[in-house]
Each structure stands twice: as structure tokens, then as C-alpha cells.
Design an enzyme around this catalytic site. Structure first.
Site, PDB file in Angstrom:
ATOM      1  N   GLN A   1      48.073  66.941  99.438  1.00 27.98           N
ATOM      2  CA  GLN A   1      47.514  66.978  98.089  1.00 27.98           C
ATOM      3  C   GLN A   1      48.539  66.624  97.024  1.00 27.98           C
ATOM      4  O   GLN A   1      48.175  66.177  95.933  1.00 27.98           O
ATOM      5  CB  GLN A   1      46.908  68.351  97.817  1.00 27.98           C
ATOM      6  CG  GLN A   1      45.675  68.633  98.666  1.00 27.98           C
ATOM      7  CD  GLN A   1      45.236  70.088  98.624  1.00 27.98           C
ATOM      8  OE1 GLN A   1      45.858  70.920  97.950  1.00 27.98           O
ATOM      9  NE2 GLN A   1      44.179  70.415  99.346  1.00 27.98           N
TER      10      GLN A   1
ATOM     11  N   SER B   1      48.909  66.107 107.133  1.00 24.95           N
ATOM     12  CA  SER B   1      47.462  65.817 107.092  1.00 24.95           C
ATOM     13  C   SER B   1      47.190  64.500 106.376  1.00 24.95           C
ATOM     14  O   SER B   1      46.439  64.430 105.393  1.00 24.95           O
ATOM     15  CB  SER B   1      46.701  66.957 106.415  1.00 24.95           C
ATOM     16  OG  SER B   1      46.945  68.180 107.049  1.00 24.95           O
TER      17      SER B   1
ATOM     18  N   ASP C   1      41.956  72.193 109.448  1.00 31.66           N
ATOM     19  CA  ASP C   1      40.661  72.854 109.275  1.00 31.66           C
ATOM     20  C   ASP C   1      39.909  73.049 110.586  1.00 31.66           C
ATOM     21  O   ASP C   1      38.927  73.801 110.629  1.00 31.66           O
ATOM     22  CB  ASP C   1      39.790  72.048 108.309  1.00 31.66           C
ATOM     23  CG  ASP C   1      40.311  72.084 106.879  1.00 31.66           C
ATOM     24  OD1 ASP C   1      41.085  73.008 106.575  1.00 31.66           O
ATOM     25  OD2 ASP C   1      39.968  71.195 106.087  1.00 31.66           O
TER      26      ASP C   1
END
Length: 360
Positions: free
Chosen positions: A148, A175, A290
């Protein structure tokens, strides 16, 4: 039959980016999770009027610099906001859950600070002053703790610069698939980018699209797929998943390909899973954090156990997911070994899911 819910990753990115631009966008198949609602409230604070129908929402209006924003526990909104606030030179107070401030943010702030981005926090409030921010043509970031950070800078570059911008990646991208989601969203806004060790952003044709559609979410779909393997003699079918997608958690289809049925219907797939015994399952949470909670539960029906690699990555999520997973495993009688950042989970003393249900 279960329809996959809309992807939060796409939903939040579309809402947040359009909230910091002038114009109107219609979002079809929108999500209404807590995180999605946070992003919509941010849109309202940025001057957007939001109209909601059953299968779409419309954001319209001119951008207004927000004085106060509330993000709750949404780590995605919190991190993406910094790049967006910097791009518009905002002076804003952000109200958040105190736990959110314990999660990593320093690498992102350190990348923005030299160019006039001032950040401070006290209790559950963050104070941002980007009044003098000037977006550079070249900026560096270490995204090893969170993808992010990169997505936030990509948004900043897209809204700040008419010419090409460069982001130098220092270290491994955590990720990376979620950076691909940001890239896909930016493409809908006319922004071209290349993702690698050097990320280039060309926003000369940036514009707000009239219509976008949120695709079904693979990470959410993983839970009913796993429940089918655990419990259903007749099978559980999940529909509405995209055939072609950059979502990293599409990997669930590859991980479980021996035990599930995948049918192709045009641009979508449906997945059916039935109660069965399975062999050894392996997951790298550096790529798919996740998927760790649902995959770990499969240790109940795996004769050879479940291997989860790079589990320390889970400590940097919204909560300490690693601790949460281990507490659940303990409560259902599983055993595990922890070695060199890898977690090996075995069935232990519980021999069937029915035993767990009967004792619940």
C-alpha cells in the site's frame, strides 16, 4: 449457491481516487463492507454527493479539500490517503482507531516528508499538513512492509504530475499483486504505468471514467470454498468470480485445483467444492496474506498437514493475524510447529469436523 462479494481492494481504490478528482463516476456492483463505507464517507468529506441504487453508486461533484476525515480501522484507506492528500496539498485531521497507528506507516511518510509533507499523531488523531508539498519527478520507497505504500505514491504521482513520474523500489514488494490492482484502477482513469523495480507513471491523459464495475472478490470467496471442502456433501458453489483478473488471491484455484471443480462461463468462473480429505497444502502469505485464515483451517481434513510460509508477514495486517490463527487452531485441537518463519499445521487430536461442531 453463493455469489462472491465485490472486491474491497478495487472498490476502495475507485472510490478514493475519484473522490480526489472533479467529475462523476458510476460504480456498478459496489461493495458495502465497513471498509467500503469508510471510503464512501471520505468521498462525502471531499465534496462528493453519493447516490445509491440497488446495483450501483454514483459519485458526483467537485473536489473540496477535506478538513477532517474518519478512517476507523481501514488500513487501506489510511495509507492510500497520504498520497492523495499530498497530491492536493491538503491540511487535514484524520481520526482513526488507535490500533491503526501501531501498524507500519513510517516508510511512506519518510518518502513524502522531504517534499513538504508534515505528519504528526496524538492518541487517535493524525495531523497532516501538505500545504507546501511539491511532488518530485523521482521518489524512493521501501515497500517490503506493505504494498500500500507503493499504491499511495502511485496515486500521488498520478494526481500531482502532468509529466512522467518515477518511483524507485528499494527492497522487495510485499504482496505485489495488490500493486497490480492499483495499476489496473489507474488504467481505467487513463493513467499508464509500468510496475517493476522502477515504476513509471504517465498521467498526461488522466480523467475520471463514467462507469466502472467491481469484480467478485477471490479472497472472500475462499471462505465458502473451504467450507464446502470441510462440511458439504452436496457441495457449495461460488459464482461471480472473474476469469481474467490481477487479483492475487485467484491463487486459491491453483492451491486447491485437485479438490475443486472450476467451470468457465464467459468472463466469469464458478467454483464448486465438496466434503473431502485432502493432501498437503502450501501457501506463501508474502504473496497471499488474506488466504491464510481459510487455508489454515484445512488442516482439519489434511492427512499431510498445511504449510504456511513467511507467516511473520501476518503480524503487519489489521491485527496480529498470526496470533489469531494460532488461537483458533488451538481451540479446535490442531497442532503446529513454527520454524524459520514457516508454520506447519497438523490435524492433532481432533479427527473430524463433526467432533468440533458437536462440542461447540
Amino acid at each position: 449457491m453463493v455469489r462472491a462479494p465485490p472486491s474491497k481492494s478495487f472498490m476502495q481504490r475507485y472510490v478514493l481516487l475519484s473522490s480526489f478528482m472533479d467529475g462523476c463516476i458510476s460504480i456498478h456492483n459496489p461493495g458495502f463492507s465497513d471498509d467500503d463505507r469508510v471510503s464512501m464517507e471520505i468521498g462525502k468529506s471531499c465534496g462528493k454527493t453519493i447516490h445509491q441504487d440497488r446495483d450501483r453508486i454514483t459519485l458526483e461533484g467537485e473536489f473540496e479539500k477535506p478538513k477532517t476525515l474518519a478512517v476507523g480501522e481501514s488500513g487501506t484507506s489510511f495509507r492510500l490517503l497520504h498520497g492523495l492528500l499530498a497530491s492536493k496539498r491538503c491540511k487535514t485531521e484524520i481520526i482513526c482507531n488507535p490500533n491503526l497507528l501501531r501498524r507500519p506507516i513510517d516508510p511512506l511518510i519518510s518518502s513524502l516528508k522531504p517534499y513538504g509533507y508534515n505528519y504528526s499523531s496524538h492518541e487517535n488523531r493524525v495531523y497532516v499538513d501538505a500545504s507546501d508539498f511539491s511532488c518530485p519527478g523521482n521518489i524512493r520507497i521501501d515497500p517490503s512492509l506493505s504494498s500500500q505504500f507503493l499504491s499511495s505514491l502511485m496515486f500521488c504521482m498520478a494526481l500531482s504530475r502532468e509529466e512522467n513520474g518515477i518511483i524507485e523500489v528499494q527492497g522487495k514488494i510485499a504482496s505485489e499483486g495488490y500493486v497490480k490492482i492499483t495499476q489496473s484502477v489507474l488504467e481505467k482513469f487513463g493513467v499508464l504505468s509500468h510496475v517493476g523495480k522502477v515504476i513509471s507513471i504517465n498521467s498526461s491523459d488522466i480523467h475520471i471514467p463514467e462507469d466502472v464495475e467491481i469484480e467478485g472478490d477471490y479472497s472472500s470467496a475462499a471462505f465458502p470454498i473451504v467450507m464446502g471442502l470441510l462440511l458439504s456433501d452436496d457441495g457449495i458453489t461460488v459464482t461471480g468470480l472473474p476469469e481474467r483478473t490481477v487479483q492475487p488471491d485467484r491463487e486459491i484455484l491453483e492451491i486447491l485445483k485437485k479438490y475443486i471443480k472450476v467451470e468457465h462461463h464467459g468472463d466469469t468462473v464458478c467454483v464448486t467444492s465438496k466434503k473431502t480429505e485432502i493432501g498437503r497444502i502450501s501457501l506463501d502469505v508474502d504473496k497471499n496474506p488474506d488466504l491464510a485464515p481459510p487455508i489454515s483451517i484445512l488442516s482439519l481434513i489434511s492427512e499431510e498437514g498445511v504449510e504456511i510460509r513467511n507467516v511473520e508477514r501476518l503480524r503487519a495486517k489489521e491485527s496480529d493475524r498470526l496470533r489469531g490463527i494460532m488461537e483458533i487452531l488451538k481451540s479446535i485441537g490442531c497442532q503446529w510447529e513454527y520454524s524459520s518463519e514457516n508454520l506447519y499445521i497438523y490435524r492433532g487430536k481432533v479427527n473430524s469436523v463433526n467432533e468440533i461442531l458437536e462440542s461447540a
